[in-house]
Design a protein around this motif. Sequence first.
Motif, short mmCIF file in Angstrom:
data_model
loop_
_atom_site.label_atom_id
_atom_site.label_comp_id
_atom_site.label_asym_id
_atom_site.label_seq_id
_atom_site.Cartn_x
_atom_site.Cartn_y
_atom_site.Cartn_z
N GLY A 68 51.64 52.49 -8.77
CA GLY A 68 52.70 52.11 -9.68
C GLY A 68 53.85 53.08 -9.57
N LEU A 69 55.06 52.58 -9.79
CA LEU A 69 56.22 53.47 -9.80
C LEU A 69 57.26 52.96 -10.77
CD1 LEU A 69 58.84 52.21 -8.02
CD2 LEU A 69 57.28 52.69 -6.17
N LEU A 70 58.05 53.91 -11.25
CA LEU A 70 59.10 53.60 -12.21
C LEU A 70 60.31 54.45 -11.89
CD1 LEU A 70 58.94 53.15 -15.99
CD2 LEU A 70 60.35 55.00 -15.09
N LEU A 71 61.49 53.83 -11.97
CA LEU A 71 62.75 54.55 -11.84
C LEU A 71 63.60 54.18 -13.04
CD1 LEU A 71 65.06 56.13 -10.54
CD2 LEU A 71 65.52 54.14 -9.08
N LEU A 72 63.90 55.18 -13.86
CA LEU A 72 64.80 55.01 -15.00
C LEU A 72 66.07 55.78 -14.67
CD1 LEU A 72 65.12 53.88 -17.91
CD2 LEU A 72 64.33 56.10 -18.71
N LYS A 73 67.12 55.03 -14.36
CA LYS A 73 68.39 55.63 -13.95
C LYS A 73 69.19 56.06 -15.17
CE LYS A 73 70.55 54.61 -10.46
NZ LYS A 73 70.75 55.66 -9.50
N HIS A 74 69.88 57.16 -15.01
CA HIS A 74 70.75 57.64 -16.08
C HIS A 74 72.03 56.83 -16.06
CE1 HIS A 74 72.09 60.50 -19.02
NE2 HIS A 74 73.25 60.56 -18.39
N PRO A 75 72.60 56.35 -17.13
CA PRO A 75 72.08 56.56 -18.48
C PRO A 75 71.20 55.41 -18.96
CG PRO A 75 74.31 55.73 -18.64
CD PRO A 75 73.95 55.79 -17.17
N HIS A 76 69.93 55.59 -18.92
CA HIS A 76 68.95 54.73 -19.60
C HIS A 76 68.86 53.30 -19.09
CE1 HIS A 76 69.68 58.18 -22.03
NE2 HIS A 76 70.80 57.68 -22.53
N ARG A 77 68.83 53.13 -17.77
CA ARG A 77 68.67 51.79 -17.20
C ARG A 77 67.40 51.76 -16.38
NH1 ARG A 77 69.70 48.98 -12.57
NH2 ARG A 77 70.79 50.69 -11.57
N LEU A 78 66.44 50.95 -16.81
CA LEU A 78 65.19 50.79 -16.07
C LEU A 78 65.51 49.97 -14.83
CD1 LEU A 78 62.17 51.31 -15.87
CD2 LEU A 78 61.80 49.24 -17.20
N SER A 79 65.47 50.62 -13.70
CA SER A 79 65.89 50.01 -12.45
C SER A 79 64.71 49.41 -11.69
CB SER A 79 66.58 51.07 -11.60
OG SER A 79 66.84 50.60 -10.31
N ASN A 80 63.67 50.18 -11.54
CA ASN A 80 62.49 49.74 -10.79
C ASN A 80 61.23 50.03 -11.60
OD1 ASN A 80 64.02 49.04 -8.55
ND2 ASN A 80 63.63 50.93 -7.46
N LEU A 81 60.40 49.02 -11.72
CA LEU A 81 59.06 49.18 -12.27
C LEU A 81 58.17 48.25 -11.47
CD1 LEU A 81 56.95 50.22 -14.28
CD2 LEU A 81 57.67 48.40 -15.84
N PHE A 82 57.31 48.83 -10.67
CA PHE A 82 56.43 48.04 -9.82
C PHE A 82 55.01 48.57 -9.92
CE2 PHE A 82 60.56 47.59 -7.73
CZ PHE A 82 60.63 46.21 -7.62
N VAL A 83 54.06 47.64 -9.96
CA VAL A 83 52.63 47.97 -9.92
C VAL A 83 52.02 47.08 -8.86
CG1 VAL A 83 50.45 47.93 -11.20
CG2 VAL A 83 52.58 48.65 -12.35
N SER A 84 51.17 47.67 -8.05
CA SER A 84 50.47 46.90 -7.03
C SER A 84 49.77 45.72 -7.69
CB SER A 84 49.45 47.79 -6.32
OG SER A 84 48.69 47.03 -5.41
N PRO A 85 49.95 44.50 -7.17
CA PRO A 85 49.35 43.33 -7.82
C PRO A 85 47.85 43.44 -8.08
CG PRO A 85 50.96 42.62 -6.22
CD PRO A 85 50.81 44.12 -6.05
N CYS A 86 47.12 44.14 -7.23
CA CYS A 86 45.67 44.26 -7.47
C CYS A 86 45.37 45.22 -8.64
CB CYS A 86 44.93 44.67 -6.21
SG CYS A 86 45.42 46.22 -5.49
N TYR A 87 46.39 45.88 -9.19
CA TYR A 87 46.21 46.75 -10.35
C TYR A 87 46.92 46.21 -11.60
CZ TYR A 87 44.05 50.32 -7.48
OH TYR A 87 43.18 51.01 -6.66
N HIS A 88 47.37 44.96 -11.55
CA HIS A 88 48.00 44.36 -12.72
C HIS A 88 46.99 44.23 -13.86
CE1 HIS A 88 51.73 42.24 -10.78
NE2 HIS A 88 51.70 43.54 -10.57
N HIS A 89 47.51 44.20 -15.08
CA HIS A 89 46.72 43.98 -16.30
C HIS A 89 45.72 45.11 -16.56
CE1 HIS A 89 48.60 40.09 -16.32
NE2 HIS A 89 48.13 39.86 -15.11
#
Length: 161
Positions: A68-89
């Motif tokens: 899983g990865l997350l990128l929250l760009k300044h100022p406060h914009r969630l740009s990328n949030l990805f989780v491998s599909p086999c790890y969903h839920h």
Amino acid sequence: MIRAMTAKDTQAGIRLIREAISQCVTTNLDEADDLAACCVEEMLTSLLSAAIEPDIHLAYEVDEQVVGLLLLKHPHRLSNLFVSPCYHHQGIAQALIQRAVEMTYLRYPDAVITLNSSTYAQGFYRAVGFEQTGEGELHPGGCIPFQLSVARYIDNLPASH
């Protein structure tokens, strides 16, 4: 385990973004490739400028593999949030969001995080507390605007946290 994402994670991040988009976004192959390339470019550009911009980069590891990865760009914009599909839920995306919100709250307690969701993820964002702020646009995978009050999110965390 959640940790700061580093330049060493770029290959894993690229694979993860491509995998998630190809399996979770309803679009043709060319559009999926373009969308993945855009997300990868944003991740790489942000990682390279990390010393200048206060972006938040998080990686979620299972057995030393980034799932899983997350990128929250300044100022406060969630740009990328990805989780491998086999790890969903499994709570990975929610844990990444919680950590990013907590980190934001420490410096900007009145912040409002914004994002543009895919149609695939809009139910998830609603479930974790984001509110839709407008109509979606016709882009590959969707482009639905959401926002989240950092203070309200923190106030709603269980007391044991």
